[in-house]
Design a protein around this motif. Structure first.
Motif, PDB file in Angstrom:
ATOM      1  N   ALA A  56       0.695  -1.054   0.133  1.00  0.00           N
ATOM      2  CA  ALA A  56      -0.009  -0.178  -0.099  1.00  0.00           C
ATOM      3  C   ALA A  56       0.625   1.734  -0.035  1.00  0.00           C
ATOM      4  CB  ALA A  56      -1.445   0.189   1.204  1.00  0.00           C
ATOM      5  N   LEU A  57       1.635   0.948   0.640  1.00  0.00           N
ATOM      6  CA  LEU A  57       2.319   2.527   0.773  1.00  0.00           C
ATOM      7  C   LEU A  57       3.549   2.489  -0.201  1.00  0.00           C
ATOM      8  CD1 LEU A  57       3.686   4.783   2.734  1.00  0.00           C
ATOM      9  CD2 LEU A  57       5.742   3.277   3.785  1.00  0.00           C
ATOM     10  N   GLY A  58       4.204   1.621  -0.884  1.00  0.00           N
ATOM     11  CA  GLY A  58       4.176   1.487  -2.082  1.00  0.00           C
ATOM     12  C   GLY A  58       4.248   1.859  -2.688  1.00  0.00           C
ATOM     13  N   THR A  63       2.782   6.414  -7.089  1.00  0.00           N
ATOM     14  CA  THR A  63       1.741   6.960  -7.498  1.00  0.00           C
ATOM     15  C   THR A  63       1.833   9.447  -7.291  1.00  0.00           C
ATOM     16  OG1 THR A  63      -0.208   5.853  -7.194  1.00  0.00           O
ATOM     17  CG2 THR A  63      -1.168   7.956  -7.491  1.00  0.00           C
ATOM     18  N   LEU A  64       2.507   9.139  -6.247  1.00  0.00           N
ATOM     19  CA  LEU A  64       2.478  10.268  -5.752  1.00  0.00           C
ATOM     20  C   LEU A  64       3.926  10.878  -6.644  1.00  0.00           C
ATOM     21  CD1 LEU A  64       2.154  10.588  -1.970  1.00  0.00           C
ATOM     22  CD2 LEU A  64       0.598  11.800  -3.428  1.00  0.00           C
ATOM     23  N   VAL A  65       4.242  10.506  -6.487  1.00  0.00           N
ATOM     24  CA  VAL A  65       5.991  10.272  -7.664  1.00  0.00           C
ATOM     25  C   VAL A  65       5.414  10.902  -9.012  1.00  0.00           C
ATOM     26  CG1 VAL A  65       8.063   9.527  -8.359  1.00  0.00           C
ATOM     27  CG2 VAL A  65       7.782   9.833  -6.107  1.00  0.00           C
ATOM     28  N   ALA A  66       4.127   9.828  -9.707  1.00  0.00           N
ATOM     29  CA  ALA A  66       4.337  10.094 -10.818  1.00  0.00           C
ATOM     30  C   ALA A  66       3.706  11.107 -11.314  1.00  0.00           C
ATOM     31  CB  ALA A  66       3.703   8.517 -11.420  1.00  0.00           C
ATOM     32  N   ASP A  67       2.898  11.242 -10.572  1.00  0.00           N
ATOM     33  CA  ASP A  67       1.772  12.629 -10.573  1.00  0.00           C
ATOM     34  C   ASP A  67       2.569  14.063 -10.585  1.00  0.00           C
ATOM     35  OD1 ASP A  67      -0.345  11.316 -10.280  1.00  0.00           O
ATOM     36  OD2 ASP A  67      -1.570  11.533  -8.058  1.00  0.00           O
ATOM     37  N   GLN A  68       3.452  13.877  -9.722  1.00  0.00           N
ATOM     38  CA  GLN A  68       4.386  14.658  -8.968  1.00  0.00           C
ATOM     39  C   GLN A  68       5.108  15.314 -10.381  1.00  0.00           C
ATOM     40  OE1 GLN A  68       4.843  18.209  -7.756  1.00  0.00           O
ATOM     41  NE2 GLN A  68       4.658  17.367  -5.823  1.00  0.00           N
ATOM     42  N   GLN A  69       5.442  13.941 -11.247  1.00  0.00           N
ATOM     43  CA  GLN A  69       7.142  14.120 -12.334  1.00  0.00           C
ATOM     44  C   GLN A  69       5.689  14.373 -13.726  1.00  0.00           C
ATOM     45  OE1 GLN A  69       9.150  11.305 -13.428  1.00  0.00           O
ATOM     46  NE2 GLN A  69      10.066  12.134 -14.744  1.00  0.00           N
ATOM     47  N   ALA A  70       4.476  14.601 -13.695  1.00  0.00           N
ATOM     48  CA  ALA A  70       4.117  14.392 -14.364  1.00  0.00           C
ATOM     49  C   ALA A  70       3.312  16.101 -14.346  1.00  0.00           C
ATOM     50  CB  ALA A  70       2.469  13.717 -14.298  1.00  0.00           C
ATOM     51  N   TYR A  71       3.049  16.750 -13.571  1.00  0.00           N
ATOM     52  CA  TYR A  71       2.276  17.779 -13.114  1.00  0.00           C
ATOM     53  C   TYR A  71       3.473  18.853 -13.541  1.00  0.00           C
ATOM     54  CZ  TYR A  71       0.442  21.936 -10.638  1.00  0.00           C
ATOM     55  OH  TYR A  71      -0.252  23.568 -10.528  1.00  0.00           O
ATOM     56  N   ARG A  72       5.236  18.597 -12.604  1.00  0.00           N
ATOM     57  CA  ARG A  72       6.274  19.430 -13.311  1.00  0.00           C
ATOM     58  C   ARG A  72       6.531  19.008 -14.603  1.00  0.00           C
ATOM     59  NH1 ARG A  72       8.773  16.044  -9.083  1.00  0.00           N
ATOM     60  NH2 ARG A  72      10.313  15.565 -11.505  1.00  0.00           N
ATOM     61  N   MET A  87      -3.656  16.058  -5.713  1.00  0.00           N
ATOM     62  CA  MET A  87      -2.558  14.883  -5.156  1.00  0.00           C
ATOM     63  C   MET A  87      -2.892  13.556  -3.780  1.00  0.00           C
ATOM     64  SD  MET A  87       0.206  16.070  -6.879  1.00  0.00           S
ATOM     65  CE  MET A  87       0.838  17.023  -8.286  1.00  0.00           C
ATOM     66  N   LEU A  88      -2.810  14.174  -3.031  1.00  0.00           N
ATOM     67  CA  LEU A  88      -3.096  13.638  -1.339  1.00  0.00           C
ATOM     68  C   LEU A  88      -4.348  12.197  -1.626  1.00  0.00           C
ATOM     69  CD1 LEU A  88      -1.207  15.867   0.345  1.00  0.00           C
ATOM     70  CD2 LEU A  88       0.160  13.891   0.027  1.00  0.00           C
ATOM     71  N   PHE A  89      -5.296  14.146  -2.025  1.00  0.00           N
ATOM     72  CA  PHE A  89      -6.794  13.116  -1.934  1.00  0.00           C
ATOM     73  C   PHE A  89      -7.108  12.365  -2.995  1.00  0.00           C
ATOM     74  CE2 PHE A  89     -10.882  13.324  -3.165  1.00  0.00           C
ATOM     75  CZ  PHE A  89     -11.651  13.543  -1.501  1.00  0.00           C
ATOM     76  N   VAL A  90      -7.226  12.377  -3.778  1.00  0.00           N
ATOM     77  CA  VAL A  90      -6.634  11.385  -5.021  1.00  0.00           C
ATOM     78  C   VAL A  90      -5.842  10.236  -4.647  1.00  0.00           C
ATOM     79  CG1 VAL A  90      -6.857  10.600  -7.355  1.00  0.00           C
ATOM     80  CG2 VAL A  90      -7.579  12.517  -6.642  1.00  0.00           C
TER      81      VAL A  90
END
Length: 170
Positions: A56-58, A63-72, A87-90
């Motif tokens: 779950a943590l992984g 997901t957070l890393v991918a979301d942040q990278q896509a956002y950047r 991002m945290l909510f989703v």
């Protein structure tokens, strides 16, 4: 600037849709994990709990890393404030997917059931959750009870297919 209720992530239908997608994805993933763990000989409750928690943590961190990278890449800056809260909510269901299995593993740890039974029960509950989500989607689309039951059966069949694939591999 403070967010009002209209701009909070939970009030946006697109954000709620993304969060539900993550919940369903996490549920399917957790089915695969607990079924896989159920086939491991001499597995202890601590190792099983660690595997579920690590999964779950992984998933959440990936997901957070991918979301942040896509956002950047798209916005040419790091997501912060409202975007980061979104991002945290989703992605929160990715962590919540471990709760049911961890509770059942804890029940095994205190002797209420065997670990094998707890892991299979976790898989069964997850497949049942997929059935419920399918039924809800069928009802929300206005198809009535027959369509809802068919949608639920299709979603549960996906969960059962994951179980079958995992068991076939062991």
């Amino acid at each position: 600037m403070a967010e009002d209720g209209a701009t909070a992530p939970g009030n946006n239908l697109e954000v709620r849709t993304e969060q539900l997608k993550e919940r369903i994805y996490a549920t399917i993933t957790m089915v695969a994990v607990v079924v896989g763990l159920s086939a491991v000989d001499h597995l202890g409750t601590w190792k099983a709990a660690s595997a579920v928690l690590a999964t779950a943590l992984g998933l959440w961190l990936a997901t957070l890393v991918a979301d942040q990278q896509a956002y950047r890449i798209v916005h040419r800056r790091v997501a912060s404030g409202h975007e980061l809260r979104r991002m945290l909510f989703v992605s929160s269901p990715l962590l919540l997917s471990a709760v049911g299995p961890l509770l059942l593993i804890a029940a095994a740890g205190i002797g209420l059931m065997s670990l094998h039974s707890a892991l299979l029960a976790a898989a069964g509950l997850s497949v049942a959750a997929l059935f419920v989500w399918g039924c809800v989607s069928g009802l929300r689309m206005g198809g009535g009870l027959p369509a809802a039951l068919v949608a639920g059966a299709v979603d549960a069949a996906i969960g059962l297919a994951v179980v079958a694939v995992k068991l076939a591999g062991h």
